[in-house]
Design a protein around this motif. Structure first.
Motif, mmCIF file in Angstrom:
data_model
loop_
_atom_site.group_PDB
_atom_site.id
_atom_site.type_symbol
_atom_site.label_atom_id
_atom_site.label_comp_id
_atom_site.label_asym_id
_atom_site.label_seq_id
_atom_site.Cartn_x
_atom_site.Cartn_y
_atom_site.Cartn_z
ATOM 1 N N ALA A 198 0.840 -1.198 0.000
ATOM 2 C CA ALA A 198 0.000 0.000 0.000
ATOM 3 C C ALA A 198 0.876 1.249 0.000
ATOM 4 O O ALA A 198 0.620 2.204 -0.740
ATOM 5 N N ALA A 199 1.934 1.223 0.830
ATOM 6 C CA ALA A 199 2.844 2.374 0.886
ATOM 7 C C ALA A 199 3.508 2.575 -0.476
ATOM 8 O O ALA A 199 3.633 3.700 -0.961
ATOM 9 N N ASP A 216 2.351 1.775 -3.458
ATOM 10 C CA ASP A 216 1.389 2.350 -4.398
ATOM 11 C C ASP A 216 1.232 3.849 -4.180
ATOM 12 O O ASP A 216 1.216 4.631 -5.130
ATOM 13 N N LEU A 217 1.084 4.236 -2.898
ATOM 14 C CA LEU A 217 0.906 5.657 -2.587
ATOM 15 C C LEU A 217 2.117 6.469 -3.036
ATOM 16 O O LEU A 217 1.971 7.554 -3.600
ATOM 17 N N HIS A 218 3.318 5.942 -2.788
ATOM 18 C CA HIS A 218 4.519 6.679 -3.164
ATOM 19 C C HIS A 218 4.651 6.798 -4.674
ATOM 20 O O HIS A 218 5.008 7.848 -5.182
ATOM 21 N N MET A 270 2.254 6.779 -6.820
ATOM 22 C CA MET A 270 1.229 7.721 -7.261
ATOM 23 C C MET A 270 1.665 9.160 -7.030
ATOM 24 O O MET A 270 1.312 10.056 -7.787
ATOM 25 N N ALA A 271 2.417 9.378 -5.939
ATOM 26 C CA ALA A 271 2.850 10.733 -5.609
ATOM 27 C C ALA A 271 4.159 11.089 -6.316
ATOM 28 O O ALA A 271 4.647 12.205 -6.183
ATOM 29 N N ILE A 304 7.242 9.447 -5.926
ATOM 30 C CA ILE A 304 8.379 9.302 -5.009
ATOM 31 C C ILE A 304 8.907 7.892 -5.249
ATOM 32 O O ILE A 304 8.147 6.926 -5.188
#
Lengths: 451, 451
Positions: free
Chosen positions: B257-258, B260-262, B264-265, B267
């Motif tokens: 999950a982390a 994917d979020l990174h 997407m942002a 990073i």
């Protein structure tokens, strides 16, 4: 079950549904894991799904409902009559029963509660008193607890007595005479201890517990931190009142991650990839598109106010996308990291100030590099070093502004009791666009007047 | 431990570190949970962290290292000498030991492996043979297995014998004479069964297992689906070779999950909110900013090619941000849902085509609404109905194009063995910007020529 096997079974079931071949279908369903049946139901259209579900006896139907994802579960239950819902709820563990009842329209919920077993009703009503997203809202009332003075043998007898009611047992909890939680004994320890020993002699006194009002995300982070398979829940007095098992924590982690991803993408709630109704999908996506639409109309208005400048040097317009993109991208980086930090630690003025300082430092560094790059490009490509200087300065200010906005808005949202993750969505990107353009065009106009 | 308590302890420890007060610190550490010590270490600066860590005996140090997040763990181990690493690795479960060794530089890893216990070395080497992100890569070799013909009493004796080695026991696995996995017995069942019964008579034959080469994300989805606390791992022949416990699955879910979020942002890998080095942060964020920078230079070039048109009607420039934003936002919505769908099911041409059709339908619907809105705004605000019509048509084409790109690129990436989630990051947004501007300005120019 393997994906390929499941596909074959779905094809087979699909054929049998068309034939309305009840006996064969029942034969297949009886051998399937409830989670696999749930999987199949999620792939069927509404009518086939409802018909297939009607073939299940209340016990199996209850297991299947528990395994469904939130959205398809609500859809399915919407189509059931009150009697069938009662049958199904009656077979469930208290936490699942409470979940289902909480999603029902008030009058249906009332009827269902009236028709189920008295003890079950009391338990569900007890659980419904807690907020949905707290430890109390996700705990179950099924657990094994014994007095710390009980013997190992008595503890095992207790497990036997409650074997039907409490399906998964990993630990036995020890309470004192006031029902206060005082220890925990893993089953392994229980098996290996002499039957005549007292629980107090073998229990682990450092038991990690959570209170009923703790947010589920915090509960999940504790379970993850201490590698637990279940966690006891205590009330304000420290009395043992419930238990949360790790499978529910896994669901919390999955749901929270899905929620974050959807918010970031500008989708209002979880959208299942198998959803096919254009209207339903649009209902989840259009609201954020409209928010961005209105925001960018403000951008258009800002640009129209600078019509004269744009007319004078059209080259100024060439760099609108790059100014917007660099502000937007660096802003999203800032917000994502700040929001994740906020999820892990409580918000406080000093932490807020620390992350703002950190983000401004990073933005200064990255902004400086990007600004130098854009200066070189404008100076060498358009042979306009002074315009290049203006665009470079604007770039720096826009990136710093994006960091400022990106690091403060999540804190403001949390202070106002909104989900800070909203800041990672189209809302902030759009405000960044408007502010970025305003900064860029003001500086460009100032430069032209000064020329 | 409560966040507030932890803060006080950190403050206290910080003070004691400054005083270099070894005895008092050791006294505090001995009562703390390894996960809490890990938490404290993650909040200290490098020097204090290393000094505090040096106070721990190998056994505690090993427990603490296991609890650290990936990034701080790598930082910490980088600063240790080979001997200390060996001591620590020697105390670990096979899966954790393999994790630590896999992160070491080759020559250090070799030295560490040489210096630890023979059996441990063989186990670590066995585990290192598997890909890091597969079931084999995250499984441990510590588990309880008995022959299906063994009695309940023998199974319990086996648990006692391995009690030290296998800390967490939830299930006993049953194998046949060829070591093939044939069943599973939960501890609860074992406790409640008569000691003289055979395991084969009480075991559950529908045991869910995974093969060593299965991707860890898929393993996590199976554990989540069937609500398991541990899952046995089998080799290609079906022989039981390892076990994955749910705490590792919780970490997989959290990490994915982390990630994917990174992505997407924009990073490049997980950034800890407590990281303070500007250079380290910039190293994670700047690459994607540069990608977007280069992409948006192409946007600038596209705009420059339409300089004449922009000069003729400056109002065309006003709507650059809204065209970019609507294409970008609807494109991200599409990619996010398609990527999530891809994670849950294997990619296939028919699923790809289905989701493309679905996304084009949604884009037609949402695009039509947005196009009508923009037409109304341009026609009534600027009193230019014909320009409004052109912008509305461009908006429709841009949104359809974003859906087309957003639904196909993730499939292409997966086919080429890249992480489809990359498509949710700045890469696609930027390509969308370039294509969107090209479409918009081409249509606007065609309109002017036609005037």
């Amino acid at each position: 079950m393997e994906e390929t096997d499941l596909k074959e079974i779905v094809a087979n079931i699909f054929y049998l549904i068309e034939q309305r071949d009840e006996p064969k279908l029942k034969n297949i369903l009886v051998d399937m894991h409830p989670a696999d049946i749930a999987d199949v139901l999620e792939r069927l259209d509404e009518e086939s799904r409802n018909w297939l579900f009607s073939l299940l006896n209340p016990d199996d139907a209850s297991d299947v409902v528990v395994e469904l994802e939130d959205v398809p579960r609500e859809d399915l239950i919407e189509d059931l009559d009150t009697e069938r819902i009662s049958e199904i709820v009656d077979e469930m563990d208290s936490d699942d029963a409470a979940d289902v009842v909480s999603e029902l329209p008030d009058e249906v919920a009332e009827k269902v509660l009236k028709s189920i077993d008295d003890q079950d009703r009391e338990e569900v009503e007890e659980l419904l008193r807690h907020e949905e997203d707290t430890a109390g809202g996700i705990m179950a009332l099924e657990f094994i607890a014994v007095n710390e003075n009980a013997t190992v043998d008595e503890a095992i007898r207790q497990i036997r007595q409650k074997a039907e009611e409490v399906e998964e047992v990993y630990n036995v909890y020890a309470v004192d005479d006031k029902d206060l939680l005082v220890g925990v004994v893993p089953l392994k320890k229980l098996i290996l201890s002499s039957p005549s020993l007292q629980v107090r002699d073998i229990m682990n006194r450092d038991v990690v517990s959570v209170s009923t009002d703790m947010d589920q995300e915090k509960v999940a982070s504790i379970v993850r931190k201490y590698d637990l398979v279940s966690i006891p829940v205590v009330d304000a007095q420290g009395r043992l009142v419930g238990r949360i098992t790790v499978d529910d924590i896994v669901d919390v982690l999955h749901d929270e991650a899905a929620e974050d991803l959807h918010i970031m993408a500008g989708i209002t709630e979880e959208e299942m990839p198998q959803e096919t109704s254009t209207l339903k999908i649009s209902r989840l996506r259009l609201p954020w598109l409209i928010v961005a639409f209105i925001g960018e109309l403000v951008s258009a208005y800002v640009l129209s106010q600078f019509e004269a400048s744009l007319h004078e040097i059209v080259a100024v317009a060439f760099f609108i996308p790059i100014i917007m993109a660099m502000g937007g991208n660096s802003g999203i980086q800032t917000t994502t990291v700040v929001v994740r930090g906020l999820a892990a630690a409580p918000e406080s003025f000093s932490i807020g100030l620390k992350s703002l300082k950190r983000e401004l430092k990073v933005a200064s560094f990255n902004g400086a590099i990007i600004s130098i790059l854009i200066f070189v490009v404008v100076a060498s490509w358009l042979h306009l070093p002074s315009l290049g200087l203006v665009i470079a300065i604007a770039m720096m200010v826009v990136i710093l502004n994006a960091a400022l906005v990106g690091a403060t808005i999540p804190f403001l949202l949390k202070k106002l009791n909104y989900d800070p993750a909203v800041a990672t969505g189209p809302f902030i990107t759009t405000s960044n666009d408007v502010l970025g353009l305003l900064i860029y065009l003001s500086l460009a106009t100032a430069y032209m007047h000064w020329l």
